[in-house]
Design an enzyme around this catalytic site. Structure first.
Site, PDB file in Angstrom:
ATOM      1  N   CYS A 158       0.873  -1.174   0.000  1.00 47.80           N
ATOM      2  CA  CYS A 158       0.000   0.000   0.000  1.00 47.80           C
ATOM      3  C   CYS A 158       0.909   1.222   0.000  1.00 47.80           C
ATOM      4  O   CYS A 158       1.712   1.392   0.924  1.00 47.80           O
ATOM      5  CB  CYS A 158      -0.867  -0.030   1.255  1.00 47.80           C
ATOM      6  SG  CYS A 158      -1.784   1.496   1.544  1.00 47.80           S
ATOM      7  N   CYS A 195      -1.014   4.040  -6.498  1.00 51.88           N
ATOM      8  CA  CYS A 195      -1.825   3.388  -5.467  1.00 51.88           C
ATOM      9  C   CYS A 195      -2.005   1.966  -5.973  1.00 51.88           C
ATOM     10  O   CYS A 195      -2.269   1.757  -7.166  1.00 51.88           O
ATOM     11  CB  CYS A 195      -3.179   4.091  -5.335  1.00 51.88           C
ATOM     12  SG  CYS A 195      -4.410   3.148  -4.403  1.00 51.88           S
TER      13      CYS A 195
HETATM   14  N1  DGL Z   1      -3.916   0.726  -1.901  1.00 49.44           N
HETATM   15  C1  DGL Z   1      -3.555   1.867  -1.163  1.00 49.44           C
HETATM   16  C2  DGL Z   1      -2.362   2.590  -1.770  1.00 49.44           C
HETATM   17  O1  DGL Z   1      -1.580   1.988  -2.480  1.00 49.44           O
HETATM   18  C3  DGL Z   1      -4.538   2.902  -0.731  1.00 49.44           C
HETATM   19  C4  DGL Z   1      -5.959   2.781  -0.750  1.00 49.44           C
HETATM   20  C5  DGL Z   1      -6.632   3.523   0.394  1.00 49.44           C
HETATM   21  O2  DGL Z   1      -6.802   4.750   0.330  1.00 49.44           O
HETATM   22  O3  DGL Z   1      -6.959   2.833   1.331  1.00 49.44           O
HETATM   23  O4  DGL Z   1      -2.160   3.734  -1.505  1.00 49.44           O
END
Ligand code: DGL
Length: 262
Positions: free
Chosen positions: A77, A184
């Protein structure tokens, strides 16, 4: 001499199912490992949480993964990586913690002179860690776009809403950008839709493959590579209290790993 079998899992986590896009790349490089994937549905999105909230959640998840026999952790993430990676490394010094980041250096390496859009959460774009990276490799032709709410829509899986969101928020860049950084881990799940809205032959930049190669190097250096003869197992855990949500996410998670659209 028989090769040593390294027991232990690789723990991978994200605020939801987005990190599966990272896991898929990892498995290509390291198929003979066991994995635990932790999806923190109960607390997503991370993108607009405070730093303190994200740090606390990450500490709890890493603690859980270590208790469940993880020998290395991957923060799949970008938001959590930007805010919590260094703090987690400080706290858990004995375990390798590998963190994804927006692939802006790749733009510098492969397509420096082109108009670029970095799509990421508000948390990532505003973080100190991302800003250091951005200023180091700034090509002065870059738009930083906080995609507030987009990861949520991807979690929900409603194609119409996703299309409308993209038209409204990136439609104006159609024909004006050539590089797209998927900053993301949820966004590679809608790469096709982003391409349709931006048109032409936009090039996508995603750091997941590089992370996978780096993880392999770190495991080698620390003598932690698994020597499982058969293909490794993948366990999916979702923190949602609602069984319906947990089941739906689990199905989408495995479908994506099997190569289906989710
Ligand atoms: N998948 C997450 C990222 O790479 C973020 C998603 C969220 O805002 O929870 O930033």
């Amino acid at each position: 001499m028989q090769e040593e079998v390294k027991k232990g899992n690789i723990g991978v986590f994200d605020s939801g199912i987005g990190g599966v896009t990272v896991l898929k790349e990892i498995i290509k490089v390291l198929p003979n490992e066991n994995y635990i994937y932790y999806s923190d549905s109960k607390n997503n999105p991370y993108g607009d949480k405070t730093d303190e909230e994200i740090i606390n959640r990450c500490k709890e998840i890493v603690k859980f993964l270590i208790q469940n026999n993880c020998k290395a952790i991957v923060i799949a993430c970008n938001t959590a990586s930007s805010i919590a990676a260094n703090i987690l490394r400080e706290k858990y010094k004995n375990i390798p913690i590998i963190a994804i980041e927006p692939a802006y250096k790749m733009v510098h390496d492969y397509s420096f002179d082109k108009e670029t859009i970095v799509m990421a959460t508000k948390g990532t774009i505003e973080s100190e860690k991302f800003n250091l990276l951005y200023h180091k490799y700034d090509n002065h032709k870059t738009i930083l776009l906080e995609c507030v709410g987009l990861a949520d829509l991807i979690e929900e899986g409603n194609e119409d809403k996703i299309k409308k969101y993209l038209e409204k928020n990136i439609g104006m860049y159609k024909g004006k950008v050539e590089n797209v950084v998927l900053g993301c881990t949820h966004y590679p799940l809608i790469q096709k839709e982003i391409g349709q809205v931006l048109g032409g032959n936009v090039k996508f930049f995603n750091g997941a493959n590089r992370l996978a190669v780096h993880l392999n190097d770190v495991l080698e250096e620390n003598n932690l590579i698994g020597r499982i003869k058969e293909k490794g197992k993948i366990e999916f855990i979702d923190s949602s209290i609602e069984e319906k949500i947990r089941n739906k996410k689990e199905i989408r998670f495995y479908n994506f790993l099997e190569g289906e659209k989710i």
